[in-house]
Structures are given as C-alpha cells and as structure tokens.
Design a protein around this motif. Sequence first.
Motif, PDB file in Angstrom:
ATOM      1  N   GLU A   1      -6.509  -4.022  -0.356  1.00 45.70           N
ATOM      2  CA  GLU A   1      -5.434  -3.742   0.585  1.00 45.70           C
ATOM      3  C   GLU A   1      -4.096  -4.232   0.035  1.00 45.70           C
ATOM      4  O   GLU A   1      -3.994  -5.334  -0.498  1.00 45.70           O
ATOM      5  CB  GLU A   1      -5.702  -4.423   1.928  1.00 45.70           C
ATOM      6  CG  GLU A   1      -6.821  -3.790   2.728  1.00 45.70           C
ATOM      7  CD  GLU A   1      -6.472  -2.386   3.208  1.00 45.70           C
ATOM      8  OE1 GLU A   1      -5.339  -2.172   3.676  1.00 45.70           O
ATOM      9  OE2 GLU A   1      -7.345  -1.504   3.103  1.00 45.70           O
TER      10      GLU A   1
ATOM     11  N   ARG B   1       1.097  -2.549   4.148  1.00 39.72           N
ATOM     12  CA  ARG B   1       1.055  -1.323   4.939  1.00 39.72           C
ATOM     13  C   ARG B   1       2.461  -0.921   5.353  1.00 39.72           C
ATOM     14  O   ARG B   1       3.393  -1.720   5.294  1.00 39.72           O
ATOM     15  CB  ARG B   1       0.163  -1.506   6.170  1.00 39.72           C
ATOM     16  CG  ARG B   1      -1.306  -1.650   5.792  1.00 39.72           C
ATOM     17  CD  ARG B   1      -2.231  -1.615   6.980  1.00 39.72           C
ATOM     18  NE  ARG B   1      -3.602  -1.409   6.510  1.00 39.72           N
ATOM     19  CZ  ARG B   1      -4.489  -0.643   7.121  1.00 39.72           C
ATOM     20  NH1 ARG B   1      -4.181  -0.028   8.246  1.00 39.72           N
ATOM     21  NH2 ARG B   1      -5.706  -0.491   6.620  1.00 39.72           N
TER      22      ARG B   1
ATOM     23  N   ALA C   1      -2.077   2.856   5.314  1.00 42.02           N
ATOM     24  CA  ALA C   1      -2.469   1.880   4.302  1.00 42.02           C
ATOM     25  C   ALA C   1      -1.793   2.254   2.982  1.00 42.02           C
ATOM     26  O   ALA C   1      -1.375   3.402   2.778  1.00 42.02           O
ATOM     27  CB  ALA C   1      -3.985   1.888   4.127  1.00 42.02           C
TER      28      ALA C   1
ATOM     29  N   ARG D   1      -3.358   1.236  -0.342  1.00 45.17           N
ATOM     30  CA  ARG D   1      -4.406   0.446  -0.987  1.00 45.17           C
ATOM     31  C   ARG D   1      -4.657   0.881  -2.423  1.00 45.17           C
ATOM     32  O   ARG D   1      -4.282   1.976  -2.852  1.00 45.17           O
ATOM     33  CB  ARG D   1      -5.707   0.504  -0.184  1.00 45.17           C
ATOM     34  CG  ARG D   1      -6.393   1.840  -0.152  1.00 45.17           C
ATOM     35  CD  ARG D   1      -7.785   1.759   0.491  1.00 45.17           C
ATOM     36  NE  ARG D   1      -7.762   1.296   1.857  1.00 45.17           N
ATOM     37  CZ  ARG D   1      -7.555   2.068   2.920  1.00 45.17           C
ATOM     38  NH1 ARG D   1      -7.324   3.357   2.768  1.00 45.17           N
ATOM     39  NH2 ARG D   1      -7.565   1.575   4.142  1.00 45.17           N
TER      40      ARG D   1
ATOM     41  N   SER E   1      -4.540 -10.035  -1.829  1.00 45.61           N
ATOM     42  CA  SER E   1      -5.886  -9.466  -1.763  1.00 45.61           C
ATOM     43  C   SER E   1      -6.639  -9.717  -3.068  1.00 45.61           C
ATOM     44  O   SER E   1      -7.848 -10.012  -3.059  1.00 45.61           O
ATOM     45  CB  SER E   1      -5.807  -7.969  -1.475  1.00 45.61           C
ATOM     46  OG  SER E   1      -5.230  -7.725  -0.213  1.00 45.61           O
TER      47      SER E   1
ATOM     48  N   SER F   1     -11.388   3.528   3.507  1.00 53.63           N
ATOM     49  CA  SER F   1     -11.044   3.577   2.087  1.00 53.63           C
ATOM     50  C   SER F   1     -11.834   4.667   1.368  1.00 53.63           C
ATOM     51  O   SER F   1     -11.348   5.233   0.379  1.00 53.63           O
ATOM     52  CB  SER F   1     -11.286   2.222   1.421  1.00 53.63           C
ATOM     53  OG  SER F   1     -12.647   1.840   1.506  1.00 53.63           O
TER      54      SER F   1
ATOM     55  N   GLN G   1     -14.133  -0.994   4.012  1.00 50.29           N
ATOM     56  CA  GLN G   1     -13.821  -1.856   2.864  1.00 50.29           C
ATOM     57  C   GLN G   1     -14.920  -1.672   1.827  1.00 50.29           C
ATOM     58  O   GLN G   1     -16.093  -1.902   2.101  1.00 50.29           O
ATOM     59  CB  GLN G   1     -13.751  -3.327   3.302  1.00 50.29           C
ATOM     60  CG  GLN G   1     -13.158  -4.271   2.273  1.00 50.29           C
ATOM     61  CD  GLN G   1     -11.664  -4.146   2.166  1.00 50.29           C
ATOM     62  OE1 GLN G   1     -11.003  -3.651   3.068  1.00 50.29           O
ATOM     63  NE2 GLN G   1     -11.090  -4.575   1.048  1.00 50.29           N
TER      64      GLN G   1
END
Length: 281
Positions: free
Chosen positions: A7, A10, A42, A44, A86, A257, A276
Amino acid sequence: MKIYSIEGNRQKLDAGAMFGNAPKALWSRWVEVDEHNRMELACRGLLVTGLNGKNVLFETGVGDFFEPKMKQRFGVYQQGHVLLDSLKDLGFAPEDIDVVVLSHLHFDHAGGLLTSWQEGVAPQLAFPNAEYLVGKTHWQRATHPHPRDRASFIPVLNDLLEQSGRLHLVDADHHELLGDAVKFEFSEGHTIGLMHSIVADLVFATDLIPGSAWIHVPISMGYDRFPEQLIDEKSLFLKRHLEAGHSLFFTHDPDFSVAEIAFENNKYSVKNTITQLNKEV
C-alpha cells in the motif's frame, strides 16, 4: 519468489473524471463518493523478492512529494510516505530495493520514487540503489509531453532518473535485469507506451483497467488519451489473460489488489478477489 501487495498513499479524485463519459447513474452502482463527488483510490505497488535474485518493486504510487497545496488539490490525504512505511513493515528499507519497474511516469504511479516534500529541500530518488525500468516509447512521451497530459508528469523526476545512470528503457518482451521471470506487454490507449508486467500468474492491469469497476469493456477514464483505442485494447487484453489463466493486479482499486477474470453472458467481471496479497510462488 515471495510476492506482496504494497500500500502507498491513497488519494481521492473526482469520480466523474474517473469514469469518462459514463453517467453517474451507471458508475454510482460501483463506487461511493464523498460530499465533493470524489472517490477513494489506492496507489499500490507489488514487491517481489527472489526474482532473478533481486528485490523488485513494481510501481511506487503517488508518494509524498507534493507540496501541501498540491497534495490537497489531488486528494492525497495521508501523512508521510506510506509506501516506504509499508515496505518497512515487511522488513525492507529503501536501500534493499534492487529494481523498480514503472508501468508509466504519471505522478500517481511514479511519485513514490521521490522523497517526501520538505520546504526548501530538493527532492531525491527514494531508492538509492535501484535500477529503474521504464518503457522506451513512454519515456519519449514523458520527456516530450503533449499539452493535454503535461501536468501528469514530474519533470524533476525525469531529470533525476536520467542523471542517476540507472535508467533502463524497455522495448522488448523481456529485460536482462529480470530475465525470463517477467514478461512485458504494451498498450497505447491510456498513455503512449503503457507497460504491463506479467509476473508468475499476475498481470499488471495498471491504468488500462485501474480497478474492478473498469473491467466493463466500454468504460474508460477522462484521463485516457485515446478512449476508443483503450476499449479495443482492453477487450483483447482480458481475452488473452483469461485464456492464459492470469489474475489482474490492480493499482487503484480501493478494496482489492488482485482478482481473477470471469466471462459470462458475453460480459467480463471479477471473481475470487484478494485484498492484501502475500504468497510464495
């Protein structure tokens, strides 16, 4: 190899812009918005360890490089460099990243390459030991943008990448740094030279399909350069990767994800979603 979804910071963007010419009556079935009509997104990345003997980070998200005024404008609401936090939670420092692969250089995918904003301090590359892979055709777009998408790029980042001596431009299915472990594909509808990475059973949908709501083939974003071309590319992309048994990795979906591709009643959808990702392959 071990694979982790990572992550980053955001952001909240206008949902109407995110769904192009689709009316709110349609896209409101898929996403929720705040009082400013903004949806959460997100930003990511994917960390793969043991990939050709390297720690490889795919995408870096929007990061924390914006000054406060611009951060507010683009709805980047979290404090600090979330991507680095993260990575730290998984036991990795920025110095541990050997290769960074970028689908393209729009700020919401590449801004995380830069250190956090500090008044009066010039930004630096956040991954001091990494080699950087960018599509060759896209690099030309990023360094010579059209007026319509100039604001999507970060000129100082382009300069830092070039000056690092560690920038590699990709124009083939594979690159020697990653060997056969990663295959690349390219599309043009969102931006010139958008690069999709295929790792194990995952394919980076990147901004061809930003999240599960955009799996509907006719749906495009207002940010896409060539919407009709993108729709054609998306249809072929989904068919190809459904047949290959690949799952989609989403950079912008606020909830998932990873998702498998489903096709029923002549329509694509997602199934077996993963919030996740943390697995060994």
